[in-house]
Scaffold this active site. Structure first.
Site, PDB file in Angstrom:
ATOM      1  CG  HIS A 144      12.855 -33.349 -28.956  1.00  0.00           C
ATOM      2  ND1 HIS A 144      12.022 -32.257 -29.011  1.00  0.00           N
ATOM      3  CD2 HIS A 144      12.148 -34.339 -28.348  1.00  0.00           C
ATOM      4  CE1 HIS A 144      10.855 -32.566 -28.444  1.00  0.00           C
ATOM      5  NE2 HIS A 144      10.907 -33.817 -28.041  1.00  0.00           N
ATOM      6  N   GLY A 167      22.802  -4.705  -2.495  1.00  0.00           N
ATOM      7  CA  GLY A 167      24.086  -4.796  -1.811  1.00  0.00           C
ATOM      8  C   GLY A 167      25.123  -3.972  -2.538  1.00  0.00           C
ATOM      9  CB  SER A 168      28.048  -2.373  -1.690  1.00  0.00           C
ATOM     10  OG  SER A 168      29.121  -1.680  -2.254  1.00  0.00           O
ATOM     11  N   GLY A 169      28.871  -4.365  -4.390  1.00  0.00           N
ATOM     12  CA  GLY A 169      29.868  -5.299  -4.901  1.00  0.00           C
ATOM     13  C   GLY A 169      31.215  -4.638  -5.086  1.00  0.00           C
ATOM     14  CD  GLN A 170      34.752  -8.463  -6.371  1.00  0.00           C
ATOM     15  OE1 GLN A 170      35.037  -8.415  -7.555  1.00  0.00           O
ATOM     16  NE2 GLN A 170      34.655  -9.605  -5.719  1.00  0.00           N
ATOM     17  CG  PHE A 171      33.091  -4.400 -10.408  1.00  0.00           C
ATOM     18  CD1 PHE A 171      34.397  -4.209 -10.818  1.00  0.00           C
ATOM     19  CD2 PHE A 171      32.638  -5.692 -10.228  1.00  0.00           C
ATOM     20  CE1 PHE A 171      35.230  -5.286 -11.057  1.00  0.00           C
ATOM     21  CE2 PHE A 171      33.457  -6.770 -10.469  1.00  0.00           C
ATOM     22  CZ  PHE A 171      34.765  -6.571 -10.884  1.00  0.00           C
ATOM     23  CE  LYS A 195      27.582  -7.788 -10.268  1.00  0.00           C
ATOM     24  NZ  LYS A 195      28.377  -9.035 -10.247  1.00  0.00           N
ATOM     25  CG  ASP A 225      37.842 -12.719  -7.108  1.00  0.00           C
ATOM     26  OD1 ASP A 225      38.270 -13.311  -6.098  1.00  0.00           O
ATOM     27  OD2 ASP A 225      37.202 -11.659  -7.049  1.00  0.00           O
TER      28      ASP A 225
END
Length: 614
Positions: free
Chosen positions: A120, A367-371, A387, A478
């Site tokens: 391989h 869900g709800s994110g930062q953006f 997203k 972050d």
């Protein structure tokens, strides 16, 4: 009679993975090849080396170079493999010449063994062979194995039209793909390295590929490799004056448009970059800034632009500053060439990563994110996380630029970006779907039911992903449990790397109105907005604290101002009840005041791996 030593030297060994979920560890080892065995040991300052492994040469079935498109996550970038019994040993050499010497010697010593007929040529990764996609690790190889390889004296093909001399001129790099037109020429793969055999002919050079095949290639398709050969990069403009550079960049008019050019002083290079950053009056001030690439004067030569971020080569320096301003007026965003204007070839082409709106089916909200919102979706029969990007978060150009950066990063412990959809509003990113959601929610939902092994494994997963970012000169900015996601097999992957500067959430605003997550941030970030891999290490210590506190928020009853005051007083988060003294010691190492006193992610991964073996 004692065995004769053939080769010895320091290289990096990739750990044997006993489980699919085991992390990949890369450890420096001292290798010795003699006429009987291949041995490797750990060197310990002031102590006798500790033997870590020994393979009898009679048991080796294959020794060959590994040719792969995946980023190499350790400092040595030239891998080769040794297949023995039913195990694969991956070794990483510091340069191509070293790798060739070892492969050649191993082949010579094992050519009369019971060898494999096929092998391989790529890595075994994520439960499959990257070369042929087989999911059995011991599946038969997909490429014919040559037991002679580099040891054989293969005759050169017929010389084209002119006699050529000058053997062994080093290494060349392919500038583009090339399909052979006859029996004597060799295929080229863009950015792959080849050994230069002859270079006297004005139109054709003879090269050798990693499998030992020799053939002719067009002279214009390759460039000789040297530490700072810049001709193959779209950002390099050799013969251009300061005034011409300014005119070209001002015409382009894009924030971060840049080029590298020769300075008037021979052997010195300048980076010219366009910015619209506000001037002293607070108004936008379009202009071109010039930075001379400097070299250290003592010790081993290293290059830097600002704040003495040191790099061994100019391409490495430019790559770093494409991701991080680190003292410059802006990041180096858009390469500009004299003959081609602004190049967009900094990542996948648009047709590789642009998703057609009709191919994307949106489902329920996750869900709800930062953006913006995160939705479940389906794309080409695959479940994805979509997203959505709030329009006020970033401009179209910033969005596309960040997507290109993220598409270039690929690792089993990073959440993979599949593509972007810019032809709909709001624009969106398509990510690998992670069944168990974000790590912080996962920890809280299983409070009281998390084993020590699981918590340690989570920290190891994150450190492995971060070690890859660190080796790629990429800063997360972050790192926190909320920005890691969990698979259905409880594997943790790092997400949302590099996008913090677009966040508008109050949690990310300090008293000086700089955008960063204060409760996860290192002192130098809070005081000077100075980000580095070592500031990511501080954040990793806080993430470990979150894991061993089962999802509790750090400093949960304190304001950002109170947290800053505590850190200035030398106070740190207290030991979690579920963390052992050794685990907490690692957290404390991450929280050293001086960045240089903190461990690297590679060192943290080693320490965590050693704890998993106790």
């Amino acid at each position: 009679m004692f065995p004769r030593v053939i080769l010895k030297g320091t290289m990096i060994k990739k750990s044997q993975q006993k489980k699919r979920t085991s992390p990949c560890n890369y450890k420096e080892r001292f290798f010795v090849l003699d006429t009987q065995d291949l041995k490797y040991s750990e060197r310990r300052p002031g102590k006798k080396p500790m033997m870590k492994g020994c393979i009898e040469l009679s048991r080796i079935k294959c020794a060959e170079i590994v040719c792969s498109d995946v980023p190499i996550p350790c400092s040595y970038k030239y891998p080769f493999q040794v297949f023995h019994d039913s195990h694969y040993l991956y070794i990483f050499a510091p340069d191509n010449d070293c790798r060739q010497r070892w492969v050649r010697a191993l082949k010579e010593e094992t050519k009369h063994n019971n060898l494999v007929s096929k092998y391989h040529p790529n890595f075994w990764m994520d439960g499959k062979w990257r070369c042929c996609q087989q999911t059995e690790k011991l599946a038969a190889g997909c490429h014919v194995y040559d037991p002679e390889g580099y040891a054989s004296k293969k005759p050169l093909p017929k010389i084209p039209d002119a006699e050529m001399n000058d053997f062994g001129k080093g290494t060349v790099i392919a500038l583009q793909d090339y399909t052979p037109q006859g029996d004597d020429d060799l295929p080229l793969q863009k950015d792959q390295e080849y050994i230069l055999i002859k270079n006297s002919h004005p139109d054709w050079w003879a090269v050798q590929d990693y499998l030992g095949n020799i053939g002719f290639v067009p002279r214009t398709y390759v460039v000789e490799k040297s530490v700072n050969n810049l001709n193959r990069f779209e950002w390099y403009n050799k013969n251009i004056t300061r005034g011409e550079a300014e005119n070209l960049l001002m015409q382009e008019g894009k924030e971060g448009a840049f080029m590298v050019r020769d300075s008037r002083q021979a052997g010195v290079y300048t980076v010219s970059v366009f910015t619209k950053a506000p001037g002293s009056n607070g108004e936008k001030n379009p202009r071109v800034k010039h930075y001379q690439i400097r070299q250290t004067e003592t010790g081993e030569s290293a290059f830097y632009l600002a704040e003495k971020y040191l790099f061994s080569t100019i391409p490495e320096l430019i790559l770093y500053h494409q991701h991080n301003a680190a003292g410059l007026i802006t990041r180096l965003r858009h390469p500009v060439s004299l003959d081609g204007g602004c190049s967009q070839e900094t990542g996948p082409s648009d047709d590789q990563w642009e998703v057609e709106p009709e191919e994307l089916i949106l489902g329920q909200e996750l869900g709800s994110g930062q953006f913006g919102l995160v939705l479940e979706g389906r794309w080409r029969g695959r479940k994805v996380a979509v997203k959505m990007i709030r329009e006020e978060c970033m401009s179209d150009e910033e969005f596309k630029e960040e997507a290109r950066v993220m598409m270039r990063l690929s690792h089993c412990k990073l959440v993979q970006l599949y593509g972007v959809c810019t032809q709909r509003s709001p624009m969106c990113l398509l990510f690998e779907f992670m069944e168990n959601g974000c790590l912080s929610d996962y920890l809280r939902s299983r409070k009281g039911h998390l084993s020590q092994d699981l918590m340690l494994g989570m920290c190891m997963d994150v450190s492995e992903g971060m070690a890859y970012l660190e080796s790629s000169n990429f800063i997360h900015r972050d790192l926190a449990a909320r920005n890691c996601l969990v698979t259905k097999n409880n594997e943790v992957k790092v997400s949302d790397f590099g996008m913090t500067r677009f966040v508008l959430d109050d949690q990310y605003t300090s008293s000086q109105c700089s955008k960063f997550p204060v409760k996860w941030s290192a002192p130098e970030v809070i005081k000077y907005c100075k980000f580095s891999s070592k500031s990511d290490v501080w954040s990793f210590g806080v993430l470990m604290w979150e894991v061993y506190n089962e999802g509790r928020l750090p400093y949960e009853n304190r304001s950002n101002t109170e947290v800053v005051e505590s850190l200035n007083a030398g106070l740190r988060l207290l030991k979690p009840r579920l963390a052992s003294g050794t685990v907490y010691l690692l957290m404390e190492l991450c929280w050293k005041e001086k960045p240089d006193d903190r461990p690297s992610f590679a060192q943290l991964l080693d320490e965590l791996a050693s704890l998993s073996n106790l």
